[in-house]
Design a protein around this motif. Structure first.
Motif, PDB file in Angstrom:
ATOM      1  N   SER A  73     -31.845 -41.631  64.905  1.00 17.05           N
ATOM      2  CA  SER A  73     -33.169 -41.013  65.083  1.00 17.05           C
ATOM      3  C   SER A  73     -34.333 -41.822  64.523  1.00 17.05           C
ATOM      4  O   SER A  73     -35.475 -41.576  64.897  1.00 17.05           O
ATOM      5  N   THR A  74     -34.089 -42.792  63.650  1.00 16.92           N
ATOM      6  CA  THR A  74     -35.194 -43.609  63.138  1.00 16.92           C
ATOM      7  C   THR A  74     -35.406 -44.884  63.953  1.00 16.92           C
ATOM      8  O   THR A  74     -36.310 -45.668  63.642  1.00 16.92           O
ATOM      9  N   ALA A  76     -36.199 -45.288  67.319  1.00 18.97           N
ATOM     10  CA  ALA A  76     -37.323 -45.255  68.261  1.00 18.97           C
ATOM     11  C   ALA A  76     -38.624 -45.072  67.486  1.00 18.97           C
ATOM     12  O   ALA A  76     -38.757 -44.122  66.712  1.00 18.97           O
ATOM     13  N   ARG A  79     -40.402 -41.530  66.371  1.00 17.86           N
ATOM     14  CA  ARG A  79     -39.545 -40.341  66.490  1.00 17.86           C
ATOM     15  C   ARG A  79     -39.346 -39.672  65.130  1.00 17.86           C
ATOM     16  O   ARG A  79     -39.364 -38.443  65.029  1.00 17.86           O
ATOM     17  N   ARG A  80     -39.128 -40.451  64.078  1.00 20.58           N
ATOM     18  CA  ARG A  80     -38.961 -39.920  62.720  1.00 20.58           C
ATOM     19  C   ARG A  80     -39.767 -40.772  61.737  1.00 20.58           C
ATOM     20  O   ARG A  80     -39.212 -41.527  60.938  1.00 20.58           O
ATOM     21  N   TRP A 178     -32.425 -31.736  62.390  1.00 18.63           N
ATOM     22  CA  TRP A 178     -33.567 -32.549  62.823  1.00 18.63           C
ATOM     23  C   TRP A 178     -33.482 -33.960  62.259  1.00 18.63           C
ATOM     24  O   TRP A 178     -33.797 -34.929  62.959  1.00 18.63           O
ATOM     25  N   GLY A 280     -35.334 -36.400  71.897  1.00 20.66           N
ATOM     26  CA  GLY A 280     -36.506 -37.068  71.350  1.00 20.66           C
ATOM     27  C   GLY A 280     -37.811 -36.365  71.667  1.00 20.66           C
ATOM     28  O   GLY A 280     -38.869 -36.807  71.240  1.00 20.66           O
ATOM     29  N   ASP A 284     -36.338 -31.807  70.012  1.00 20.36           N
ATOM     30  CA  ASP A 284     -35.447 -32.749  69.327  1.00 20.36           C
ATOM     31  C   ASP A 284     -34.880 -32.120  68.051  1.00 20.36           C
ATOM     32  O   ASP A 284     -35.621 -31.654  67.194  1.00 20.36           O
TER      33      ASP A 284
END
Length: 321
Positions: A73-74, A76, A79-80, A178, A280, A284
């Motif tokens: 999740s980190t 892109a 995104r985070r 999440w 995303g 998400d």
């Protein structure tokens, strides 16, 4: 004694969950794994060590440092942006803080990484270990990806995460899922026996300030620390996410531990197909529970609790802590 492994991102409610498990005469805690979540891995590992040492269990309970970032999740951009999580922008909303307010740990984590220790321990087991992950599921998912055979060795997974009606980090998602949605999806798809303790259940079992003070009055180390934590969480929740009963606050993770001790602490448990959104987009990290069996092609893969027995949960904490 039931053999268990805790997987934590220690913060405040994780600390109470740890103390509940470590002090329960019915559980043999083989080890505690830390993971990135409520704060970065340096903080969550240090906090885990502090709790173990505070209870004087450093010679009995090993701590293993786990994954420092989510699986995907980190990657892109955008995104985070706040992971590793540094807490809310408004300090008054801060449920955790960087450190548990205990003396700095003088002990250190084990040299072996948590993921490889999990794999080794499970593969050598007789299939008699319950996993209790109460943070993002990165360590468990990584272990399943590296050695899928551990799924046959896990007696059961009782996890705290997700929400059906309740959320707490975005309009659609609970914090643990999440942080690492892909990890949660991998665990849901693993074929393991999974019980999900979501926000719906933990909010139903919210602990009152008065009951926390009863714990303080008992004079035990765990009782005093729990009372301090509940007071800290209560101050933050009044600003950040006021409860219907303003004199209560959820201590999410301890409910998962109590579930292993006594299933009756959960209410309205449904067997259902569950998934986690990894798009995303706006959903998400959202947990999806098909309670109405809309998709007949999907077989149930989890049991999820939509409620909890507040009185029993409080009684268990008062007794154990």
């Amino acid at each position: 004694m039931q053999k268990v492994i805790l997987d934590v991102d220690t913060g405040t409610d994780d600390a109470i969950a740890m103390m509940t498990a470590l002090l329960s005469p019915e559980l043999e805690v083989l080890g505690v794994c830390s993971v990135n979540g409520n704060r970065g891995i340096d903080f969550t590992t240090e906090n885990t060590l502090r709790v173990v040492e505070y209870l004087g269990l450093q010679d009995r309970v090993p701590v293993y440092r786990g994954c420092s970032l989510p699986m995907v999740s980190t990657l892109a951009p955008g995104r985070r942006p706040n992971v590793p999580y540094k807490g809310p922008e408004n300090p008054e909303d801060n449920v955790h803080g960087d450190y548990i307010e205990l003396p700095a740990a003088t002990i250190r984590p084990q040299p072996e990484h948590a993921v490889f220790w999990l794999i080794d321990t499970l593969m050598k087991s007789d299939g008699d270990i319950i996993l209790i992950p109460v943070g993002p599921l990165t360590n468990i998912a990584m272990a399943l990806r590296i050695e899928p055979r551990i799924a046959q060795k896990i007696q059961r997974i009782v996890l705290m995460g997700g929400g059906y009606r309740e959320v707490n980090i975005t309009p659609s998602a609970e914090f643990n899922f999440w942080i690492d949605p892909e990890a949660a999806k991998i665990v849901f798809d693993s074929g393991c026996d999974i019980t999900v303790v979501p926000l719906d259940a933990t909010h139903a079992a919210a602990v009152s300030v008065e009951d926390a003070e009863k714990l303080r009055a008992k004079g035990t180390k765990a009782g005093r620390l729990t009372a301090d934590i509940v007071a800290q969480r209560h101050r933050a929740y009044k600003h950040w996410q006021p409860m219907a009963d303003v004199n209560t606050v959820p201590v999410h993770d301890a409910l998962a531990v109590c579930t292993v001790l006594d299933e009756r602490v959960l209410r309205d448990v449904r067997e259902t197909w569950a998934d986690v959104d990894i798009s995303g987009g706006a959903a998400d990290g959202m947990s999806i529970f098909d309670l109405d069996r809309r998709d007949k092609s999907k077989k149930p893969n989890v049991k999820v609790a939509l409620g909890a027995d507040k009185a029993l949960f409080t009684e268990m904490l008062l007794k154990i802590l």
